[in-house]
Motif scaffolding. Structure first.
Motif, mmCIF file in Angstrom:
data_model
loop_
_atom_site.group_PDB
_atom_site.id
_atom_site.type_symbol
_atom_site.label_atom_id
_atom_site.label_comp_id
_atom_site.label_asym_id
_atom_site.label_seq_id
_atom_site.Cartn_x
_atom_site.Cartn_y
_atom_site.Cartn_z
ATOM 1 N N GLY A 108 39.099 43.947 18.338
ATOM 2 C CA GLY A 108 38.722 42.877 19.172
ATOM 3 C C GLY A 108 37.174 43.388 19.651
ATOM 4 O O GLY A 108 36.765 44.493 19.479
ATOM 5 N N GLN A 109 36.704 42.506 20.523
ATOM 6 C CA GLN A 109 35.343 42.768 20.880
ATOM 7 C C GLN A 109 35.262 43.680 22.061
ATOM 8 O O GLN A 109 34.240 44.423 22.441
ATOM 9 C CB GLN A 109 34.503 41.473 21.159
ATOM 10 C CG GLN A 109 34.801 40.985 22.505
ATOM 11 C CD GLN A 109 36.018 40.176 22.742
ATOM 12 O OE1 GLN A 109 36.726 40.002 21.703
ATOM 13 N NE2 GLN A 109 36.425 39.634 23.846
ATOM 14 N N GLY A 110 36.415 43.842 22.726
ATOM 15 C CA GLY A 110 36.622 44.928 24.085
ATOM 16 C C GLY A 110 36.269 44.046 25.201
ATOM 17 O O GLY A 110 35.554 43.142 25.260
ATOM 18 N N ILE A 111 36.891 44.501 26.143
ATOM 19 C CA ILE A 111 37.058 43.919 27.563
ATOM 20 C C ILE A 111 37.096 45.153 28.761
ATOM 21 O O ILE A 111 37.696 45.967 28.461
ATOM 22 C CB ILE A 111 38.378 42.776 27.763
ATOM 23 C CG1 ILE A 111 37.761 41.891 28.993
ATOM 24 C CG2 ILE A 111 39.537 43.543 27.763
ATOM 25 C CD1 ILE A 111 37.364 40.781 28.905
ATOM 26 N N GLN A 112 36.098 44.750 29.544
ATOM 27 C CA GLN A 112 35.891 45.875 30.581
ATOM 28 C C GLN A 112 36.916 45.875 31.763
ATOM 29 O O GLN A 112 37.013 44.983 32.232
ATOM 30 C CB GLN A 112 34.378 45.701 30.888
ATOM 31 C CG GLN A 112 33.873 46.859 31.953
ATOM 32 C CD GLN A 112 33.795 48.131 31.310
ATOM 33 O OE1 GLN A 112 33.330 48.661 30.256
ATOM 34 N NE2 GLN A 112 34.273 49.200 32.170
ATOM 35 N N VAL A 113 37.330 46.932 32.008
ATOM 36 C CA VAL A 113 38.150 47.373 33.180
ATOM 37 C C VAL A 113 37.416 48.110 34.049
ATOM 38 O O VAL A 113 37.077 49.545 33.405
ATOM 39 C CB VAL A 113 39.535 47.644 32.755
ATOM 40 C CG1 VAL A 113 40.558 48.109 33.890
ATOM 41 C CG2 VAL A 113 40.204 46.566 32.158
ATOM 42 N N THR A 114 36.967 48.034 35.053
ATOM 43 C CA THR A 114 36.455 49.046 36.172
ATOM 44 C C THR A 114 37.229 49.139 37.361
ATOM 45 O O THR A 114 37.607 48.094 38.005
ATOM 46 C CB THR A 114 35.277 48.594 36.474
ATOM 47 O OG1 THR A 114 34.315 48.363 35.265
ATOM 48 C CG2 THR A 114 34.217 49.672 37.489
ATOM 49 N N VAL A 115 37.505 50.461 37.484
ATOM 50 C CA VAL A 115 38.443 50.809 38.899
ATOM 51 C C VAL A 115 37.757 51.490 39.902
ATOM 52 O O VAL A 115 37.415 52.539 39.461
ATOM 53 C CB VAL A 115 39.692 51.475 38.518
ATOM 54 C CG1 VAL A 115 40.632 51.599 39.687
ATOM 55 C CG2 VAL A 115 40.277 50.828 37.247
ATOM 56 N N SER A 116 37.373 50.999 41.103
ATOM 57 C CA SER A 116 36.377 51.553 41.820
ATOM 58 C C SER A 116 36.888 51.004 43.206
ATOM 59 O O SER A 116 36.843 49.743 43.396
ATOM 60 C CB SER A 116 34.828 51.484 41.544
ATOM 61 O OG SER A 116 34.189 51.867 42.469
ATOM 62 N N SER A 117 36.542 51.923 44.255
ATOM 63 C CA SER A 117 36.821 51.360 45.572
ATOM 64 C C SER A 117 35.232 51.119 46.155
ATOM 65 O O SER A 117 35.041 50.696 47.407
ATOM 66 C CB SER A 117 37.267 52.521 46.375
ATOM 67 O OG SER A 117 36.583 53.775 46.408
#
Length: 117
Positions: A108-117
């Protein structure tokens, strides 16, 4: 063959996300599927596998217990549930056809996951 991923977001550590991948252009139920992620500056990392029937799954130790892969063959949907997100889970997540053992042929084209406080 076409994949459309959705569900990526920016979340705080400890949060949860559900990624979805809508597949088209092939007989979805005939293929093993996986999720692969790639963090900035790093190589691809396999994070989950599911067989054609959905009755066999596998995960690397780095995500085991927090990631759950599933599929709906009637709707041609692949899903990845991620719990207890950690900053190191930050990456582009790809829906891919195939397995770590036999290889991947479509991404797939990719999906962004960002984990940040």
């Amino acid at each position: 063959v076409h994949f459309v991923e959705s569900g990526g977001d920016m979340v705080q550590p400890g949060g949860s996300l559900r990624l979805s991948c809508a597949a088209s252009g092939f007989t979805f139920s005939d293929y093993d599927m996986s999720w692969v992620r790639q963090a900035a500056g790093k190589g691809p990392e396999w994070v989950s596998f599911i067989n054609t029937d959905g009755d066999s799954t596998a995960y690397p130790d780095s995500v085991k217990g927090r990631f759950t892969i599933s599929r709906d063959n009637a709707k041609n949907i692949l899903t990845l549930k991620i719990d207890n997100l950690k900053p190191e889970d930050t990456a582009l997540y790809y829906c891919v056809r195939g397995s770590e053992l036999w290889g991947y042929d479509y991404w797939g084209q990719g999906i962004q996951v960002t984990v940040s406080s």
